[in-house]
Design a protein around this motif. Structure first.
Motif, PDB file in Angstrom:
ATOM      1  N   THR A 124      72.545  21.629  19.536  1.00 41.38           N
ATOM      2  CA  THR A 124      71.292  22.390  19.517  1.00 41.38           C
ATOM      3  C   THR A 124      70.145  21.543  20.050  1.00 41.38           C
ATOM      4  O   THR A 124      69.328  22.007  20.865  1.00 41.38           O
ATOM      5  CB  THR A 124      70.977  22.877  18.094  1.00 41.38           C
ATOM      6  N   ARG A 125      70.079  20.302  19.595  1.00 41.90           N
ATOM      7  CA  ARG A 125      69.016  19.410  20.066  1.00 41.90           C
ATOM      8  C   ARG A 125      69.092  19.221  21.575  1.00 41.90           C
ATOM      9  O   ARG A 125      68.064  19.300  22.275  1.00 41.90           O
ATOM     10  CB  ARG A 125      69.115  18.057  19.355  1.00 41.90           C
ATOM     11  N   GLN A 171      65.512  27.173  10.125  1.00 42.17           N
ATOM     12  CA  GLN A 171      64.439  26.220  10.412  1.00 42.17           C
ATOM     13  C   GLN A 171      64.171  26.087  11.910  1.00 42.17           C
ATOM     14  O   GLN A 171      63.029  26.162  12.361  1.00 42.17           O
ATOM     15  CB  GLN A 171      64.780  24.849   9.824  1.00 42.17           C
ATOM     16  N   VAL A 172      65.230  25.898  12.678  1.00 40.55           N
ATOM     17  CA  VAL A 172      65.052  25.754  14.122  1.00 40.55           C
ATOM     18  C   VAL A 172      64.541  27.064  14.716  1.00 40.55           C
ATOM     19  O   VAL A 172      63.759  27.071  15.668  1.00 40.55           O
ATOM     20  CB  VAL A 172      66.364  25.310  14.800  1.00 40.55           C
ATOM     21  N   ASP A 175      60.828  27.048  14.243  1.00 40.02           N
ATOM     22  CA  ASP A 175      60.190  25.952  14.969  1.00 40.02           C
ATOM     23  C   ASP A 175      60.017  26.263  16.455  1.00 40.02           C
ATOM     24  O   ASP A 175      59.022  25.866  17.073  1.00 40.02           O
ATOM     25  CB  ASP A 175      61.004  24.660  14.822  1.00 40.02           C
ATOM     26  N   TYR A 176      61.014  26.954  17.053  1.00 42.73           N
ATOM     27  CA  TYR A 176      60.988  27.137  18.510  1.00 42.73           C
ATOM     28  C   TYR A 176      60.736  28.572  18.951  1.00 42.73           C
ATOM     29  O   TYR A 176      60.674  28.845  20.156  1.00 42.73           O
ATOM     30  CB  TYR A 176      62.273  26.573  19.126  1.00 42.73           C
TER      31      TYR A 176
END
Length: 263
Positions: A124-125, A171-172, A175-176
């Motif tokens: 994912t990162r 969470q991600v 965030d995005y």
């Protein structure tokens, strides 16, 4: 009809089961698909997922990747991004191990988290890094499990890892979302795959009987939901987990089945 023409999708764990169904479905919708895992690229019998896709007229390739190795992940994703860009990531690779806390070894615990949690994080990162750089948004779909949404007796490590995936997705996702990157998850129930072959016939029958629609899912049904989350139809969905379980989560009690499952 969903059209992903011009999009590049990376699918981890795409050599069989849900992953293969996801890869072939995205390719059928027009996406270029890169299957990244530890086995598909090694097949020489013409039966790799990329071979199946190209034989059907799609565009695909298989690359060797251990998602638990962050350096490998960065290198592979960097190469894909340089050549094609990355528009879609499906984190499907996962491992399953049965056992209560007392039955789970250090090695089993670390293995479950290395693939299901660390691997999801690394991929994912890496994908989001390139999506942010490209400035065109993107889609990330994490294949979690109903075991990440509710306890499943006798699967301490697996439930903990999938639970981590679920909250990581949330969470991600928030965030995005401001950058047009939709991060969501699918939580399959019982699906016809090699992984669920650990259940013997009597336990399978009991599980089917207690599933509201009376049957397990086919991998294609999971892939169809992933396709939706990979498309523009899901543009206003962020950080959500969609259960594809025949009603299991909302319609059945917890059933202690671990004693009938071979570890």
């Amino acid at each position: 009809m969903i059209d992903l023409t011009g999009k590049t999708a990376v699918v981890t764990g795409g050599s069989r089961g849900i992953g293969r169904a996801v890869a072939t479905t995205l390719a059928a919708a027009g996406a270029r698909v890169v299957i990244a895992d530890r086995s598909d690229a090694l097949r020489t019998d013409g039966a790799s997922t990329s071979d199946v896709i190209t034989a059907a007229g799609g565009i695909a390739e298989s690359v060797l990747l251990d998602i638990a190795d962050s350096q490998q992940v960065d290198a592979v994703f960097g190469d894909v991004a340089t050549r094609f860009g990355i528009d879609i990531l499906v984190n499907n690779a996962g491992v399953l191990s049965a056992g209560t806390v007392l039955e789970t070894s250090d090695e089993a615990w670390r293995s479950i988290f290395a693939v299901n949690v660390d691997g999801t994080f690394f991929c994912t990162r890496a994908a989001i890094r390139h999506m942010v750089d490209a400035g065109k948004g993107g889609k990330v779909v994490n294949v979690a499990s109903i075991s990440g949404l509710r306890a499943n007796p006798g699967f301490a490590g697996y439930c903990a890892a999938k639970g981590a995936m679920v909250n990581f997705t949330r969470q991600v996702g928030i965030d995005y979302a401001p950058l047009g990157i939709n991060v969501n998850g699918v939580a399959p129930g019982f699906v016809e795959t090699d992984m669920t072959a650990i259940y013997d016939a009597s336990i399978r029958g009991a599980l089917e009987a207690q599933t509201p629609n009376g049957k397990w899912a086919d991998p294609q049904q999971i892939a169809d939901t992933v396709l939706f989350l990979s498309s523009q139809l899901s543009n206003h969905i962020c950080g959500e987990i969609i259960a594809v379980d025949g009603g299991w989560l909302v319609g059945t009690p917890v059933v202690p089945v671990a004693s009938a499952v071979s570890a």
